[in-house]
Design a protein around this motif. Structure first.
Motif, short mmCIF file in Angstrom:
data_model
loop_
_atom_site.label_atom_id
_atom_site.label_comp_id
_atom_site.label_asym_id
_atom_site.label_seq_id
_atom_site.Cartn_x
_atom_site.Cartn_y
_atom_site.Cartn_z
N GLU A 38 0.66 -1.18 -0.36
CA GLU A 38 -0.36 0.09 0.05
C GLU A 38 0.50 1.45 0.27
N LEU A 39 2.20 1.06 1.06
CA LEU A 39 2.60 1.88 0.99
C LEU A 39 3.27 2.87 -0.43
N GLU A 40 3.70 1.76 -1.25
CA GLU A 40 4.72 1.73 -2.67
C GLU A 40 3.53 2.15 -3.32
N LYS A 41 2.10 1.31 -2.98
CA LYS A 41 1.69 2.21 -3.91
C LYS A 41 1.11 3.93 -4.87
N ALA A 42 1.03 3.86 -3.36
CA ALA A 42 0.66 5.62 -2.45
C ALA A 42 1.85 6.40 -2.61
N SER A 43 3.22 5.59 -2.93
CA SER A 43 4.45 6.67 -3.75
C SER A 43 4.74 6.41 -4.87
N ARG A 44 4.05 5.71 -5.77
CA ARG A 44 4.32 6.06 -7.24
C ARG A 44 3.28 7.02 -7.72
N LYS A 45 2.09 6.54 -6.53
CA LYS A 45 1.11 8.13 -7.46
C LYS A 45 1.32 9.16 -7.13
N LYS A 46 2.42 9.86 -6.00
CA LYS A 46 3.04 10.85 -6.06
C LYS A 46 3.75 11.33 -6.82
#
Lengths: 214, 214
Positions: free
Chosen positions: B206-214
DNA sequence: TAGATTGTTAATCGATTAACAATC
DNA sequence: TAGATTGTTAATCGATTAACAATC
């Protein structure tokens, strides 16, 4: 931003998968939230809410397809993707973890292990090679691994944590009973048997005290 | 009848002991609930409530004596009494558990281990002798042990549970991911790494998904 | 004394359970 | 259809946190 799923909730999913797989092995095609609840000793409403999180929809009167449930839960906790990890500390516990068969179903793969004991370095445990801890940085850069498992002694756990964080590890699976200090964006999951032992011994002794009183 | 202490509460005590012992080693005589709270990342009111359960009284402005706290908590979770246990399943995990150094401080002692593998039977692991599982009843009767540790495969876990219950075991420490069926008066404590792995992988992804979105 | 700390009571928060309408 | 099951909203329960008086 959507609210993250609570740990307490996440922790139930592996139990669902485990039970669903036994159904699958028995050849059962369908199951219901009520059956899962009854068998695992949790409330049926809770099972329904948990399953709803994964996006599955059941059919009234029929229930859920076992295969679909397994697939949905597996995806929800990301056990359908491969996750690579380093392990530090190839002692008895590290060895046991390296031998774990069950990680395959979670897409979890330990790609290298590290230790400082010269007798272990260079050997393989369950097809995983043990390297000198000095070479951690080298492998971390080369392999782009984000998960670190700590099965060292408590004494060196913080030092290993710092080493991991410095080398791009984002999630630490800590098997020592030490509370690790990490930057806010690093995930730490602790597996510690002492809390469990405390519960076991307290309950057992309270039970025996109560039965002596009668 | 007094209300039993919740599992969530009991599980915090070993962490307190662990931290208090590091203070003790450093030669610190006193500590405060606030210091414990800060260091372990729990709320200070919670620490106060937990400590109150053990019966200790602190001194305003001064805090608590480290030695007294350790003693009180140790007693509260019955780590001051010796508890004997049998272990069944001398595989990698069983071996790791037999080697655990930390059980001494919990008064926890494994007095015999059992397996069905003829190559293991008769040998010692960490000074604990391995017997044929057939002899479980014999030893259970002779030694009056109430705690059983299960480190077998999932497949035989329920069978071993039944064997244990039949032979007077009152508390089962279950290291398999199986939900065990037991009579209502038998205590079961589960140690399972998959719930923890589910939390770790979900959060990391979830963290990696969130950071990719930024 | 003033301030830090204790310990308790009240408020909040979040997880679990109850109730119930919808539906194959 | 009737009944079993789903899925959601409301109520309850218990754990955590806030507030605060007491005190060395």
């Amino acid at each position: 931003m959507k609210k993250p799923v609570s740990d307490l909730t996440l922790r139930r999913f592996p139990k669902y998968i485990q039970f669903l797989k036994t159904l699958q092995k028995r050849g059962e095609k369908y199951t219901s939230a009520s059956e899962i609840a009854r068998r695992l000793g949790v409330h049926h409403t809770q099972v329904r809410k948990d399953l709803a999180l994964t996006g599955v929809r059941g059919i009234p009167k029929v229930g859920h397809k076992v295969d679909d449930l397994i697939k949905a839960i597996t995806k929800f906790i990301y056990w359908d993707e491969i996750s690579y990890a380093f392990l530090v500390g190839a002692g008895h516990l590290g060895t046991a973890i390296l031998h774990y068969q069950g990680f395959v179903k979670a897409g979890f793969q330990i790609v290298a292990a590290f230790d400082k004991n010269p007798e272990k370095i260079g050997k393989n445990i369950a097809s995983v090679k043990i390297y000198n801890i000095d070479r951690f940085s080298y492998f971390a850069e080369k392999m782009d691994v984000r998960i670190g498992i700590i099965t060292t002694t408590s004494e060196v756990a913080q030092k290993i944590t710092d080493l991991m964080v410095k080398n791009g590890i984002k999630a630490i699976w800590n098997f020592t009973p030490i509370k690790l200090s990490v930057p806010a964006d690093i995930i730490v999951e602790n597996v510690d048997i002492y809390p469990s032992l405390a519960v076991l011994l307290r309950k057992l002794h309270e039970l025996e005290k109560a039965s002596r009183k009668k």
